[in-house]
Design an enzyme around this catalytic site. Sequence first.
Site: not given
Length: 454
Positions: A278, A303
Amino acid sequence: MTMWPDPERQLIARYIAGLNLRTTNSPIYYRQALNIFQDVAERHARLDKDMLVAWLNVSPGRWAATTRLHRTRIIDRFLDHLEETGAIERNPVAALAEACNIKQCKPVWRALASSDPDSALAELHQPRPFGSILGKMMSQHVTLMRNRGYKYTTQTVWLSRFDRFLQLNPALQGQPIAVMLQHWSAAKTTRNHPNECEKLKRVLAKILRHQNPSIPPRRPDPRPEKEVARQWRKPHIYTPADVRRMLDIARFYPSPRAPLRPLSIYTMLLLAYCAGLRRSELARLDLGDVDFQGGTITIRQTKFYKTRILPLPDSVMIELRSYTEARRCAGGSQDPRSGLFWHEQRSDRYTKEAVAWLLVDVIRRAGLKPPQGRTGPRLHDLRHSMVVNRILEWYKAGINPQAHLPFLATYLGHRDINSTLVYITVTQDLLHRASERFRVLGAPCLNIGPEVRA
């Protein structure tokens, strides 16, 4: 302790000397802007809004509008420095921004430069965070969930928007929560608003049940989320040829003032596709996260607070080694805790916003995305493409993808394969490979002999 403004102007001289500005002309521009600012400050008894407006009124005769806006950034940094060193009690621009309940100083400068600064500042004023009748209850819930270990960022945004709406509509303050939610649902006509309202209702129901466990649980309505999913655009799957074209463009990205930037963008793009990272994971990579002996990189605290170690192909590690060597030659910090992707002009790591802007610009230059707007392929589609192309490679190698999905989920940082299944976009090539595998392995099981048919 020296107070500002100081007649000898030593604070300005020490401040500029400590900036380590790269170009020879930059200290001249900084000194000119700060000296003019002190000239105006010495004519005023107080460092307040009127003094800032007076400086802006002096500036137009010297600089163009864009140059003046750049000079306000110089003044902002200088005032922050004075406040940190105790030379002034408070940065007046930051104080005005705080009074307006906004985070950035640029809108304050724009308001001060307008023809009516007081009216412009009044228009900037935003409601106080969690200042509505439900604000205390929602703020306490956010604190509770974060103390339990949840990031709780998206839910906080929903609650903040609802709180701001209640403050701007004081007539709703004494109404039941159901009536407030009904008006909030009708406040916007955007595609995602009904889904956000449904999620907000779930959060508020959870808050009320925490306060009173006797309240029956609310039955969720899945229809808004399904409607949004039905309208959501399909991810774009980049072909290997698309990725090669983007890599070629990144390697020769125009950047005369930052020679390391093209190689930085090239390496970012390589990791975004080959490792499925990401943009936030790219920005948070440290120099010490790369293990050249083991051929791995460590992705920390992503995350859901997970950390994972990813093995990389030898070809990617060779490119990483070339980048770190070029980074060292360019003067990048060799501290293992410094950012892997180092910004030459700022002497700091690239932010996730800068990473996203640069990589999206490469996608635009490759002709895969329109020159402007949010339409077309996204940066996050590189992560989708990595999954689809990896499954295609498994099919070509005769590997059963279903058996390897848990490994792929772990590599991507997912909790289970259910999150990974979202990334599997059925393309024509993938459908053909799956059908061919079924024809080879599954179809013979359907051949029933004549003795069975009898």
